[in-house]
Write a protein that holds these residues in place. Structure first.
Motif, PDB file in Angstrom:
ATOM      1  N   LEU A   5       0.852  -1.363   0.102  1.00 27.21           N
ATOM      2  CA  LEU A   5      -0.102   0.227  -0.090  1.00 27.21           C
ATOM      3  C   LEU A   5       0.871   1.188  -0.022  1.00 27.21           C
ATOM      4  O   LEU A   5       0.391   2.308  -0.401  1.00 27.21           O
ATOM      5  N   SER A   6       2.080   1.289   0.624  1.00 28.91           N
ATOM      6  CA  SER A   6       3.009   2.484   0.646  1.00 28.91           C
ATOM      7  C   SER A   6       3.814   2.750  -0.680  1.00 28.91           C
ATOM      8  O   SER A   6       4.511   1.763  -1.180  1.00 28.91           O
ATOM      9  N   SER A   7       3.590   3.830  -0.977  1.00 24.37           N
ATOM     10  CA  SER A   7       4.362   4.268  -2.042  1.00 24.37           C
ATOM     11  C   SER A   7       5.834   4.275  -2.049  1.00 24.37           C
ATOM     12  O   SER A   7       6.622   3.977  -2.925  1.00 24.37           O
ATOM     13  N   ASN A   8       6.570   4.380  -0.857  1.00 20.59           N
ATOM     14  CA  ASN A   8       8.012   4.363  -0.671  1.00 20.59           C
ATOM     15  C   ASN A   8       8.388   2.872  -0.568  1.00 20.59           C
ATOM     16  O   ASN A   8       9.585   2.440  -0.968  1.00 20.59           O
ATOM     17  N   ALA A   9       7.433   2.105   0.093  1.00 21.18           N
ATOM     18  CA  ALA A   9       7.891   0.609   0.213  1.00 21.18           C
ATOM     19  C   ALA A   9       7.751  -0.033  -1.009  1.00 21.18           C
ATOM     20  O   ALA A   9       8.431  -1.184  -1.475  1.00 21.18           O
ATOM     21  N   ASN A  10       6.740   0.259  -1.795  1.00 19.07           N
ATOM     22  CA  ASN A  10       6.405  -0.611  -2.949  1.00 19.07           C
ATOM     23  C   ASN A  10       6.770   0.134  -4.204  1.00 19.07           C
ATOM     24  O   ASN A  10       6.314   1.173  -4.592  1.00 19.07           O
ATOM     25  N   GLN A  11       7.917  -0.598  -4.748  1.00 21.61           N
ATOM     26  CA  GLN A  11       8.530   0.096  -5.966  1.00 21.61           C
ATOM     27  C   GLN A  11       8.498  -0.548  -6.972  1.00 21.61           C
ATOM     28  O   GLN A  11       9.246  -0.637  -8.043  1.00 21.61           O
ATOM     29  N   ARG A  12       7.492  -1.639  -7.123  1.00 23.62           N
ATOM     30  CA  ARG A  12       7.314  -2.461  -8.260  1.00 23.62           C
ATOM     31  C   ARG A  12       6.546  -1.647  -9.328  1.00 23.62           C
ATOM     32  O   ARG A  12       6.105  -0.615  -9.236  1.00 23.62           O
ATOM     33  N   THR A  13       6.826  -2.232 -10.619  1.00 29.78           N
ATOM     34  CA  THR A  13       6.599  -1.547 -11.843  1.00 29.78           C
ATOM     35  C   THR A  13       5.431  -2.593 -12.688  1.00 29.78           C
ATOM     36  O   THR A  13       5.019  -2.029 -13.709  1.00 29.78           O
ATOM     37  N   ASP A  14       5.198  -3.553 -11.851  1.00 28.74           N
ATOM     38  CA  ASP A  14       3.907  -4.280 -12.502  1.00 28.74           C
ATOM     39  C   ASP A  14       2.566  -3.907 -12.058  1.00 28.74           C
ATOM     40  O   ASP A  14       2.508  -2.758 -11.658  1.00 28.74           O
ATOM     41  N   GLN A  15       1.659  -4.735 -12.056  1.00 31.94           N
ATOM     42  CA  GLN A  15       0.544  -4.548 -11.932  1.00 31.94           C
ATOM     43  C   GLN A  15       0.204  -4.568 -10.548  1.00 31.94           C
ATOM     44  O   GLN A  15      -1.091  -4.018  -9.925  1.00 31.94           O
ATOM     45  N   TYR A  16       1.196  -4.565  -9.591  1.00 33.20           N
ATOM     46  CA  TYR A  16       0.799  -4.448  -8.278  1.00 33.20           C
ATOM     47  C   TYR A  16       1.745  -3.152  -7.638  1.00 33.20           C
ATOM     48  O   TYR A  16       2.024  -3.075  -6.219  1.00 33.20           O
ATOM     49  N   GLY A  18       2.872   1.060  -8.281  1.00 29.66           N
ATOM     50  CA  GLY A  18       2.548   2.505  -9.020  1.00 29.66           C
ATOM     51  C   GLY A  18       1.356   3.098  -8.595  1.00 29.66           C
ATOM     52  O   GLY A  18       1.340   3.744  -7.531  1.00 29.66           O
ATOM     53  N   SER A  19       0.198   2.849  -9.213  1.00 33.59           N
ATOM     54  CA  SER A  19      -0.916   3.472  -9.123  1.00 33.59           C
ATOM     55  C   SER A  19      -1.570   3.016  -7.737  1.00 33.59           C
ATOM     56  O   SER A  19      -1.385   1.796  -7.215  1.00 33.59           O
ATOM     57  N   ILE A  20      -2.746   3.680  -7.341  1.00 35.70           N
ATOM     58  CA  ILE A  20      -3.311   3.312  -6.037  1.00 35.70           C
ATOM     59  C   ILE A  20      -4.373   2.087  -6.366  1.00 35.70           C
ATOM     60  O   ILE A  20      -4.065   1.153  -5.513  1.00 35.70           O
ATOM     61  N   ASP A  21      -4.683   2.125  -7.552  1.00 39.45           N
ATOM     62  CA  ASP A  21      -5.519   0.737  -7.822  1.00 39.45           C
ATOM     63  C   ASP A  21      -4.434  -0.244  -8.012  1.00 39.45           C
ATOM     64  O   ASP A  21      -4.874  -1.685  -7.497  1.00 39.45           O
ATOM     65  N   ASN A  22      -3.353  -0.156  -8.390  1.00 38.48           N
ATOM     66  CA  ASN A  22      -2.224  -1.455  -8.511  1.00 38.48           C
ATOM     67  C   ASN A  22      -1.873  -1.918  -6.944  1.00 38.48           C
ATOM     68  O   ASN A  22      -1.666  -2.906  -6.605  1.00 38.48           O
ATOM     69  N   ARG A  23      -1.674  -0.731  -6.218  1.00 38.35           N
ATOM     70  CA  ARG A  23      -1.122  -1.035  -4.848  1.00 38.35           C
ATOM     71  C   ARG A  23      -2.027  -1.689  -3.902  1.00 38.35           C
ATOM     72  O   ARG A  23      -1.673  -2.357  -3.267  1.00 38.35           O
ATOM     73  N   ILE A  24      -3.386  -1.437  -4.047  1.00 34.44           N
ATOM     74  CA  ILE A  24      -4.265  -2.136  -3.385  1.00 34.44           C
ATOM     75  C   ILE A  24      -4.694  -3.408  -3.573  1.00 34.44           C
ATOM     76  O   ILE A  24      -5.305  -4.372  -3.028  1.00 34.44           O
ATOM     77  N   ARG A  25      -4.104  -3.717  -5.170  1.00 37.00           N
ATOM     78  CA  ARG A  25      -4.499  -5.074  -5.688  1.00 37.00           C
ATOM     79  C   ARG A  25      -4.275  -6.083  -5.048  1.00 37.00           C
ATOM     80  O   ARG A  25      -5.095  -7.097  -4.837  1.00 37.00           O
ATOM     81  N   PHE A  26      -3.205  -6.376  -4.290  1.00 38.55           N
ATOM     82  CA  PHE A  26      -2.536  -7.374  -3.665  1.00 38.55           C
ATOM     83  C   PHE A  26      -3.162  -7.857  -2.371  1.00 38.55           C
ATOM     84  O   PHE A  26      -3.837  -8.856  -2.274  1.00 38.55           O
ATOM     85  N   ALA A  27      -3.871  -6.682  -1.683  1.00 43.36           N
ATOM     86  CA  ALA A  27      -4.610  -6.771  -0.504  1.00 43.36           C
ATOM     87  C   ALA A  27      -6.022  -7.330  -0.920  1.00 43.36           C
ATOM     88  O   ALA A  27      -6.424  -8.245  -0.148  1.00 43.36           O
ATOM     89  N   VAL A  28      -6.546  -6.794  -2.082  1.00 45.96           N
ATOM     90  CA  VAL A  28      -7.798  -7.197  -2.390  1.00 45.96           C
ATOM     91  C   VAL A  28      -7.939  -8.388  -2.884  1.00 45.96           C
ATOM     92  O   VAL A  28      -8.767  -9.366  -2.550  1.00 45.96           O
ATOM     93  N   GLU A  29      -6.936  -8.828  -3.542  1.00 43.87           N
ATOM     94  CA  GLU A  29      -6.638 -10.302  -3.916  1.00 43.87           C
ATOM     95  C   GLU A  29      -6.504 -11.301  -3.027  1.00 43.87           C
ATOM     96  O   GLU A  29      -7.211 -12.494  -2.964  1.00 43.87           O
ATOM     97  N   VAL A  30      -5.691 -11.026  -2.087  1.00 46.79           N
ATOM     98  CA  VAL A  30      -5.609 -12.095  -0.939  1.00 46.79           C
ATOM     99  C   VAL A  30      -6.730 -12.012  -0.077  1.00 46.79           C
ATOM    100  O   VAL A  30      -7.211 -13.099   0.296  1.00 46.79           O
ATOM    101  N   VAL A  31      -7.665 -10.798   0.512  1.00 48.99           N
ATOM    102  CA  VAL A  31      -8.661 -10.994   1.240  1.00 48.99           C
ATOM    103  C   VAL A  31      -9.691 -11.778   0.546  1.00 48.99           C
ATOM    104  O   VAL A  31     -10.319 -12.535   0.905  1.00 48.99           O
ATOM    105  N   SER A  32      -9.917 -11.420  -0.860  1.00 47.24           N
ATOM    106  CA  SER A  32     -10.977 -12.135  -1.602  1.00 47.24           C
ATOM    107  C   SER A  32     -10.737 -13.601  -1.867  1.00 47.24           C
ATOM    108  O   SER A  32     -11.619 -14.291  -1.499  1.00 47.24           O
ATOM    109  N   GLY A  33      -9.359 -13.988  -1.810  1.00 49.74           N
ATOM    110  CA  GLY A  33      -9.084 -15.530  -1.813  1.00 49.74           C
ATOM    111  C   GLY A  33      -9.171 -16.179  -0.715  1.00 49.74           C
ATOM    112  O   GLY A  33      -9.775 -17.120  -0.567  1.00 49.74           O
ATOM    113  N   VAL A  34      -9.084 -15.588   0.511  1.00 48.26           N
ATOM    114  CA  VAL A  34      -9.238 -16.015   1.805  1.00 48.26           C
ATOM    115  C   VAL A  34     -10.856 -16.254   1.941  1.00 48.26           C
ATOM    116  O   VAL A  34     -11.247 -17.267   2.576  1.00 48.26           O
TER     117      VAL A  34
END
Length: 179
Positions: A5-16, A18-34
C-alpha cells in the motif's frame, strides 16, 4: 500487505505497483481469496493507515485507504480492524464506507476515549492490546474503577515471561493489587 500500500515501500513496476489501484490490488486479491476459501463471514482484515513501522511512509492515506475499503466493502467481510494512527478525519471516512463490524485500536488512548468511540458509533468493537496484557483482570478493574497497570514495553518480546505473566492482579475483595 501494508508494504504494497505504501508508495515508498512498494517500488514495483508491474500490476501491483505504481498507481493506487495497483497498490491495493494485492490486499484485495488476498482477502478475496481467503474469503472464497473460508467464507467472508470468517474473514477480516487489519489495516494501519499512516503507521511508520519498518520505515514505511504513507503520504496518500486519504486516497489509498478509502480506495481499499471501497473495494473490500462489497465482500461483506466479518470485520475491518483499524489500528488508528491519529488521523480522525480518515477514520471517520473509513467508518462511513465500511458496512460491517469495525474494530478500532487507539494505541495509548485511555478507556474513556475508546468507550466514546463505541458510544458515537465510530467503532463496533474496541481492542485494547497491551492494556489487556498489563491487566490480566481488566474487566474486574474496569468494573471496580481501579487503576490500571501500565504496560512495560521494555519487556515485550524479551524471550521469557517478564512482561507477560508477572503483572499484579486486583484483589477484588480488598480493592488493591494482590502480589
Amino acid at each position: 500487505m501494508h508494504q504494497f500500500l505504501s508508495s515508498n515501500a512498494n517500488q514495483r513496476t508491474d500490476q501491483y505497483g505504481g498507481s493506487i489501484d495497483n497498490r491495493i490490488r494485492f490486499a484485495v486479491e488476498v482477502v478475496s481469496g481467503v474469503a472464497d476459501e473460508i467464507g467472508a463471514g470468517r474473514t477480516g482484515l487489519r489495516i494501519s493507515p499512516g503507521t511508520p513501522l519498518n520505515d514505511i511512509e504513507e503520504h496518500d492515506t486519504h486516497d489509498v485507504y478509502p480506495a481499499l475499503v471501497g473495494e473490500l466493502a462489497p465482500l461483506n467481510l466479518a470485520y475491518l480492524h483499524v489500528m488508528h494512527g491519529g488521523d480522525d478525519e480518515l477514520l471517520r471516512e473509513l467508518r462511513q464506507a465500511w458496512p460491517s463490524a469495525l474494530l478500532l485500536n487507539r494505541a495509548g488512548a485511555g478507556l474513556d476515549t475508546r468507550v466514546s468511540d463505541l458510544d458515537t458509533g465510530l467503532a463496533d468493537v474496541i481492542t485494547v492490546g497491551s492494556m489487556a496484557l498489563a491487566n490480566p483482570d481488566l474487566p474486574a478493574r474496569v468494573r471496580a474503577g481501579a487503576p490500571l497497570n501500565q504496560p512495560d514495553r521494555a519487556t515485550f518480546y524479551g524471550g521469557d515471561h517478564h512482561g507477560y505473566t508477572d503483572y499484579p492482579t486486583l484483589d477484588a475483595s480488598q480493592g488493591h493489587d494482590a502480589a
